[in-house]
Design a protein around this motif. Sequence first.
Motif, PDB file in Angstrom:
ATOM      1  N   MET A 242       0.858  -1.291   0.244  1.00 54.47           N
ATOM      2  CA  MET A 242      -0.121   0.032   0.058  1.00 54.47           C
ATOM      3  C   MET A 242       1.063   1.278   0.000  1.00 54.47           C
ATOM      4  O   MET A 242       1.901   1.320   0.663  1.00 54.47           O
ATOM      5  N   ILE A 243       0.495   2.145  -0.691  1.00 52.69           N
ATOM      6  CA  ILE A 243       1.165   3.296  -0.978  1.00 52.69           C
ATOM      7  C   ILE A 243       0.907   4.454   0.119  1.00 52.69           C
ATOM      8  O   ILE A 243      -0.236   4.677   0.502  1.00 52.69           O
ATOM      9  N   ASP A 244       1.836   4.832   0.752  1.00 50.50           N
ATOM     10  CA  ASP A 244       1.750   6.159   1.748  1.00 50.50           C
ATOM     11  C   ASP A 244       1.503   7.604   1.240  1.00 50.50           C
ATOM     12  O   ASP A 244       2.524   7.843   0.509  1.00 50.50           O
ATOM     13  N   THR A 245       0.472   7.844   1.139  1.00 53.12           N
ATOM     14  CA  THR A 245      -0.092   9.298   0.503  1.00 53.12           C
ATOM     15  C   THR A 245       0.604  10.367   1.521  1.00 53.12           C
ATOM     16  O   THR A 245       0.444  11.654   1.134  1.00 53.12           O
ATOM     17  N   THR A 246       0.736  10.137   2.769  1.00 50.78           N
ATOM     18  CA  THR A 246       1.193  11.307   3.768  1.00 50.78           C
ATOM     19  C   THR A 246       2.574  11.658   3.358  1.00 50.78           C
ATOM     20  O   THR A 246       2.970  12.657   3.975  1.00 50.78           O
ATOM     21  N   ALA A 247       3.260  10.565   3.051  1.00 51.26           N
ATOM     22  CA  ALA A 247       4.738  11.258   2.906  1.00 51.26           C
ATOM     23  C   ALA A 247       5.131  11.663   1.616  1.00 51.26           C
ATOM     24  O   ALA A 247       4.828  10.727   0.435  1.00 51.26           O
ATOM     25  N   LEU A 248       5.435  12.849   1.226  1.00 52.72           N
ATOM     26  CA  LEU A 248       5.658  13.273  -0.076  1.00 52.72           C
ATOM     27  C   LEU A 248       7.197  13.436  -0.315  1.00 52.72           C
ATOM     28  O   LEU A 248       8.041  14.054   0.582  1.00 52.72           O
ATOM     29  N   PRO A 249       7.585  13.369  -1.491  1.00 53.10           N
ATOM     30  CA  PRO A 249       6.880  12.559  -2.653  1.00 53.10           C
ATOM     31  C   PRO A 249       6.382  11.259  -2.513  1.00 53.10           C
ATOM     32  O   PRO A 249       7.166  10.466  -1.994  1.00 53.10           O
ATOM     33  N   VAL A 250       5.133  11.073  -3.004  1.00 54.75           N
ATOM     34  CA  VAL A 250       4.833   9.599  -3.220  1.00 54.75           C
ATOM     35  C   VAL A 250       5.679   8.791  -4.338  1.00 54.75           C
ATOM     36  O   VAL A 250       5.900   9.363  -5.457  1.00 54.75           O
ATOM     37  N   ARG A 251       6.017   7.760  -3.895  1.00 53.12           N
ATOM     38  CA  ARG A 251       6.904   6.998  -5.087  1.00 53.12           C
ATOM     39  C   ARG A 251       6.364   5.790  -5.748  1.00 53.12           C
ATOM     40  O   ARG A 251       6.965   4.613  -5.118  1.00 53.12           O
ATOM     41  N   PRO A 252       5.251   5.669  -6.442  1.00 53.56           N
ATOM     42  CA  PRO A 252       4.597   4.263  -6.675  1.00 53.56           C
ATOM     43  C   PRO A 252       5.949   3.712  -7.700  1.00 53.56           C
ATOM     44  O   PRO A 252       6.808   4.281  -8.381  1.00 53.56           O
ATOM     45  N   SER A 253       6.086   2.348  -7.797  1.00 52.05           N
ATOM     46  CA  SER A 253       6.940   1.703  -8.273  1.00 52.05           C
ATOM     47  C   SER A 253       6.324   0.595  -9.466  1.00 52.05           C
ATOM     48  O   SER A 253       6.993  -0.336 -10.135  1.00 52.05           O
ATOM     49  N   SER A 254       4.884   0.430  -9.582  1.00 52.92           N
ATOM     50  CA  SER A 254       4.306  -0.496 -10.199  1.00 52.92           C
ATOM     51  C   SER A 254       2.827  -0.068 -10.854  1.00 52.92           C
ATOM     52  O   SER A 254       2.488   1.028 -10.050  1.00 52.92           O
ATOM     53  N   ALA A 255       2.384  -0.542 -11.818  1.00 53.58           N
ATOM     54  CA  ALA A 255       1.237  -0.126 -12.121  1.00 53.58           C
ATOM     55  C   ALA A 255      -0.041  -0.498 -11.145  1.00 53.58           C
ATOM     56  O   ALA A 255      -0.796   0.654 -10.834  1.00 53.58           O
ATOM     57  N   ASP A 256       0.020  -1.438 -10.339  1.00 55.51           N
ATOM     58  CA  ASP A 256      -0.842  -1.833  -9.138  1.00 55.51           C
ATOM     59  C   ASP A 256      -0.679  -0.510  -8.226  1.00 55.51           C
ATOM     60  O   ASP A 256      -1.737   0.140  -7.734  1.00 55.51           O
ATOM     61  N   GLU A 257       0.540   0.262  -7.859  1.00 58.16           N
ATOM     62  CA  GLU A 257       0.570   1.137  -6.951  1.00 58.16           C
ATOM     63  C   GLU A 257       0.120   2.590  -7.645  1.00 58.16           C
ATOM     64  O   GLU A 257      -0.434   3.241  -6.880  1.00 58.16           O
ATOM     65  N   LEU A 258       0.292   2.735  -8.800  1.00 62.42           N
ATOM     66  CA  LEU A 258      -0.167   3.721  -9.515  1.00 62.42           C
ATOM     67  C   LEU A 258      -1.738   3.719  -9.371  1.00 62.42           C
ATOM     68  O   LEU A 258      -2.426   4.678  -9.212  1.00 62.42           O
ATOM     69  N   THR A 259      -2.586   2.453  -9.695  1.00 61.83           N
ATOM     70  CA  THR A 259      -4.011   2.615  -9.510  1.00 61.83           C
ATOM     71  C   THR A 259      -4.432   2.753  -8.392  1.00 61.83           C
ATOM     72  O   THR A 259      -5.588   3.491  -8.149  1.00 61.83           O
ATOM     73  N   GLU A 260      -3.695   2.441  -7.204  1.00 61.78           N
ATOM     74  CA  GLU A 260      -3.961   2.670  -5.847  1.00 61.78           C
ATOM     75  C   GLU A 260      -3.936   4.180  -5.510  1.00 61.78           C
ATOM     76  O   GLU A 260      -4.783   4.815  -4.846  1.00 61.78           O
ATOM     77  N   LEU A 261      -3.460   5.013  -6.152  1.00 65.09           N
ATOM     78  CA  LEU A 261      -3.361   6.659  -6.156  1.00 65.09           C
ATOM     79  C   LEU A 261      -4.503   7.272  -6.984  1.00 65.09           C
ATOM     80  O   LEU A 261      -4.846   8.620  -6.758  1.00 65.09           O
TER      81      LEU A 261
END
Length: 164
Positions: free
Chosen positions: A1-20
């Motif tokens: 799960m991506i932590d959107t409280t810590a900036l910048p957010v750093r997704p590394s996969s399509a699934d993590e992008l979809t979570e955003l």
Amino acid sequence: MIDTTALPVRPSSADELTELIGKELGPTEWHDVTQERINDFADATGDHQWIHVDPERAAASPLGGTIAHGLYSLSLGPALSSRLLRFDGFAQVLNYGYNKVRFPAPVPVGSRIRMRATVLSAEQVSGGIQVTTKQVVEREGSDKPVVVSESVARVVEAGPTSAS
């Protein structure tokens, strides 16, 4: 799960992008809009329209002073958005363009602006993932945003590493 409280957010996969998708990121820290920066932008682009570069003439205008070019504010998009969302975990990221751009309010010299971003979509396309982000640039003390845009990027996932 991506932590959107810590900036910048750093997704590394399509699934993590979809979570955003649908999550607002930001705001960034404030950016100071100075006459020197506006003059430098005018020199870089060749756009020396008086409302941007002639403080004396602009003071007599209904705006009361010089204002930043709309494209100056838009051009800060990549720098500001990288403080909210980074694609370091991907092999490549390319600016693909903009779907919509509006400049609802002026940016007078001496203003401070910052950005908020919301991932609108992350779709698989030939050769990668197309990410559309709504970027809203706001001016301190103003009820209206100064830029509202839909930025489109293409990202390519990193392939598996092979051992030699």
